[in-house]
Design a protein around this motif. Structure first.
Motif, PDB file in Angstrom:
ATOM      1  N   THR A  35      -4.064   6.381  -5.389  1.00 15.74           N
ATOM      2  CA  THR A  35      -4.955   5.429  -6.071  1.00 15.74           C
ATOM      3  C   THR A  35      -5.302   4.231  -5.194  1.00 15.74           C
ATOM      4  O   THR A  35      -6.417   3.720  -5.281  1.00 15.74           O
ATOM      5  CB  THR A  35      -4.374   4.962  -7.420  1.00 15.74           C
ATOM      6  OG1 THR A  35      -3.112   4.323  -7.218  1.00 15.74           O
ATOM      7  CG2 THR A  35      -4.244   6.134  -8.385  1.00 15.74           C
ATOM      8  N   ASP A  36      -4.379   3.789  -4.332  1.00 17.23           N
ATOM      9  CA  ASP A  36      -4.717   2.680  -3.435  1.00 17.23           C
ATOM     10  C   ASP A  36      -5.839   3.080  -2.482  1.00 17.23           C
ATOM     11  O   ASP A  36      -6.749   2.289  -2.218  1.00 17.23           O
ATOM     12  CB  ASP A  36      -3.493   2.226  -2.631  1.00 17.23           C
ATOM     13  CG  ASP A  36      -2.521   1.376  -3.438  1.00 17.23           C
ATOM     14  OD1 ASP A  36      -2.885   0.939  -4.561  1.00 17.23           O
ATOM     15  OD2 ASP A  36      -1.395   1.151  -2.949  1.00 17.23           O
ATOM     16  N   ALA A  37      -5.798   4.299  -1.972  1.00 18.38           N
ATOM     17  CA  ALA A  37      -6.853   4.775  -1.071  1.00 18.38           C
ATOM     18  C   ALA A  37      -8.192   4.867  -1.797  1.00 18.38           C
ATOM     19  O   ALA A  37      -9.244   4.545  -1.228  1.00 18.38           O
ATOM     20  CB  ALA A  37      -6.471   6.125  -0.472  1.00 18.38           C
ATOM     21  N   VAL A  38      -8.166   5.287  -3.062  1.00 17.03           N
ATOM     22  CA  VAL A  38      -9.398   5.356  -3.848  1.00 17.03           C
ATOM     23  C   VAL A  38      -9.968   3.962  -4.059  1.00 17.03           C
ATOM     24  O   VAL A  38     -11.175   3.737  -3.909  1.00 17.03           O
ATOM     25  CB  VAL A  38      -9.149   6.070  -5.203  1.00 17.03           C
ATOM     26  CG1 VAL A  38     -10.372   5.956  -6.115  1.00 17.03           C
ATOM     27  CG2 VAL A  38      -8.776   7.525  -4.981  1.00 17.03           C
ATOM     28  N   ALA A  41     -11.557   2.844  -0.825  1.00 15.10           N
ATOM     29  CA  ALA A  41     -12.820   3.545  -0.571  1.00 15.10           C
ATOM     30  C   ALA A  41     -13.931   3.016  -1.474  1.00 15.10           C
ATOM     31  O   ALA A  41     -15.053   2.762  -1.010  1.00 15.10           O
ATOM     32  CB  ALA A  41     -12.640   5.044  -0.770  1.00 15.10           C
ATOM     33  N   ASN A  42     -13.624   2.832  -2.754  1.00 15.83           N
ATOM     34  CA  ASN A  42     -14.637   2.349  -3.693  1.00 15.83           C
ATOM     35  C   ASN A  42     -15.069   0.919  -3.397  1.00 15.83           C
ATOM     36  O   ASN A  42     -16.233   0.572  -3.579  1.00 15.83           O
ATOM     37  CB  ASN A  42     -14.138   2.464  -5.128  1.00 15.83           C
ATOM     38  CG  ASN A  42     -14.040   3.894  -5.603  1.00 15.83           C
ATOM     39  OD1 ASN A  42     -14.604   4.805  -5.020  1.00 15.83           O
ATOM     40  ND2 ASN A  42     -13.293   4.102  -6.678  1.00 15.83           N
ATOM     41  N   ALA A  43     -14.126   0.084  -2.950  1.00 12.70           N
ATOM     42  CA  ALA A  43     -14.426  -1.322  -2.663  1.00 12.70           C
ATOM     43  C   ALA A  43     -14.960  -1.525  -1.251  1.00 12.70           C
ATOM     44  O   ALA A  43     -15.445  -2.622  -0.933  1.00 12.70           O
ATOM     45  CB  ALA A  43     -13.167  -2.166  -2.852  1.00 12.70           C
ATOM     46  N   VAL A  61      -7.887  -4.322 -11.921  1.00 13.01           N
ATOM     47  CA  VAL A  61      -9.025  -3.721 -12.622  1.00 13.01           C
ATOM     48  C   VAL A  61      -9.508  -2.492 -11.855  1.00 13.01           C
ATOM     49  O   VAL A  61      -9.751  -1.430 -12.443  1.00 13.01           O
ATOM     50  CB  VAL A  61     -10.172  -4.747 -12.796  1.00 13.01           C
ATOM     51  CG1 VAL A  61     -11.458  -4.071 -13.260  1.00 13.01           C
ATOM     52  CG2 VAL A  61      -9.756  -5.840 -13.773  1.00 13.01           C
ATOM     53  N   ARG A  62      -9.619  -2.629 -10.554  1.00 12.34           N
ATOM     54  CA  ARG A  62     -10.048  -1.501  -9.714  1.00 12.34           C
ATOM     55  C   ARG A  62      -9.009  -0.374  -9.748  1.00 12.34           C
ATOM     56  O   ARG A  62      -9.356   0.803  -9.788  1.00 12.34           O
ATOM     57  CB  ARG A  62     -10.263  -1.966  -8.277  1.00 12.34           C
ATOM     58  CG  ARG A  62     -11.470  -2.870  -8.112  1.00 12.34           C
ATOM     59  CD  ARG A  62     -11.566  -3.342  -6.647  1.00 12.34           C
ATOM     60  NE  ARG A  62     -12.730  -4.139  -6.413  1.00 12.34           N
ATOM     61  CZ  ARG A  62     -13.949  -3.650  -6.158  1.00 12.34           C
ATOM     62  NH1 ARG A  62     -14.136  -2.357  -6.133  1.00 12.34           N
ATOM     63  NH2 ARG A  62     -14.958  -4.457  -5.933  1.00 12.34           N
ATOM     64  N   GLU A  63      -7.740  -0.747  -9.746  1.00 11.15           N
ATOM     65  CA  GLU A  63      -6.658   0.235  -9.773  1.00 11.15           C
ATOM     66  C   GLU A  63      -6.683   1.032 -11.077  1.00 11.15           C
ATOM     67  O   GLU A  63      -6.528   2.259 -11.070  1.00 11.15           O
ATOM     68  CB  GLU A  63      -5.326  -0.496  -9.621  1.00 11.15           C
ATOM     69  CG  GLU A  63      -4.097   0.372  -9.644  1.00 11.15           C
ATOM     70  CD  GLU A  63      -2.849  -0.455  -9.459  1.00 11.15           C
ATOM     71  OE1 GLU A  63      -2.161  -0.233  -8.458  1.00 11.15           O
ATOM     72  OE2 GLU A  63      -2.565  -1.339 -10.311  1.00 11.15           O
ATOM     73  N   ARG A  64      -6.902   0.351 -12.196  1.00 11.77           N
ATOM     74  CA  ARG A  64      -6.962   1.041 -13.483  1.00 11.77           C
ATOM     75  C   ARG A  64      -8.111   2.056 -13.497  1.00 11.77           C
ATOM     76  O   ARG A  64      -7.953   3.175 -13.960  1.00 11.77           O
ATOM     77  CB  ARG A  64      -7.134   0.076 -14.645  1.00 11.77           C
ATOM     78  CG  ARG A  64      -7.189   0.839 -15.989  1.00 11.77           C
ATOM     79  CD  ARG A  64      -7.623  -0.002 -17.143  1.00 11.77           C
ATOM     80  NE  ARG A  64      -6.538  -0.846 -17.597  1.00 11.77           N
ATOM     81  CZ  ARG A  64      -6.661  -1.692 -18.607  1.00 11.77           C
ATOM     82  NH1 ARG A  64      -7.809  -1.799 -19.251  1.00 11.77           N
ATOM     83  NH2 ARG A  64      -5.642  -2.437 -18.980  1.00 11.77           N
ATOM     84  N   ALA A  65      -9.266   1.653 -12.972  1.00 21.77           N
ATOM     85  CA  ALA A  65     -10.420   2.569 -12.932  1.00 21.77           C
ATOM     86  C   ALA A  65     -10.114   3.790 -12.067  1.00 21.77           C
ATOM     87  O   ALA A  65     -10.431   4.918 -12.447  1.00 21.77           O
ATOM     88  CB  ALA A  65     -11.650   1.830 -12.416  1.00 21.77           C
TER      89      ALA A  65
END
Length: 182
Positions: A35-38, A41-43, A61-65
């Motif tokens: 999830t940290d890598a996601v 990547a998203n940010a 918030v980003r981690e939950r998504a």
């Protein structure tokens, strides 16, 4: 398909979630999601950059998504959660509903040695003080959250990545034979 198709790894930073998760994914023939890598990547930014720009709340918030998206995947995945993801009550609920959860454990001293090898600069929550002291505080603060979601607990101390992965996969197989119960 099981209502809880995913293998989810939780625990403090340095517990081995990424290394063990990658090995478990290979063993199961599944895709691996960190999830940290996601989030990065998203940010289009590193975790420390996100913390600097948005603070811990913005990161969470980003981690939950990222976690919600991974858990919604129709194909079974192996998911490594960020160390603080289980502090969020909604994340705990979703993980309990959609995954077989293994809590990877190690003492704060062992975790400190591991994250210092990786570089503390990549760990924003360790910027405020001595690593072992901070990890001890985080372990105490998060233990009940990890315990609330864990179907199984595996110590990583003194074990190779392969040995830990084998224990995780054994726990998953046992849950599938006997029906996972909480």
């Amino acid at each position: 398909m099981s209502a809880r198709p995913h293998l989810v790894l939780v625990g403090l930073m340095g517990a081995g979630k990424t290394s063990v998760g990658e090995r478990c994914a290979r063993g199961l023939g599944r895709a691996f999601v960190d999830t940290d890598a996601v989030v990065e990547a998203n940010a289009e930014a590193t975790v420390p950059e996100i913390f600097a720009r948005e603070g811990e709340a913005g990161f969470r918030v980003r981690e939950r998504a990222a976690l919600t998206d991974a858990l919604a995947a129709p194909e079974p995945l192996v998911i490594a959660c960020g160390g603080g993801a289980m502090v969020d009550v909604e994340n705990r609920r979703t993980v309990r509903d959609r995954g077989f959860v293994v809590w990877l454990q190690a003492s704060p001293e062992v975790l400190a040695a591991r994250v210092e090898l990786d570089g503390v600069a990549a760990r924003p929550l360790l910027a405020g003080g001595p690593t072992t002291t901070t990890l001890t505080r985080l372990a105490e603060a998060r233990a009940s959250a990890y315990a609330a979601v864990a179907d199984s607990e595996v110590s990583t101390v003194g074990r190779t990545v392969e040995a830990v992965a084998a224990l995780v996969l054994d726990a998953l197989a046992a849950s599938q034979r006997g029906g996972a119960s909480r």
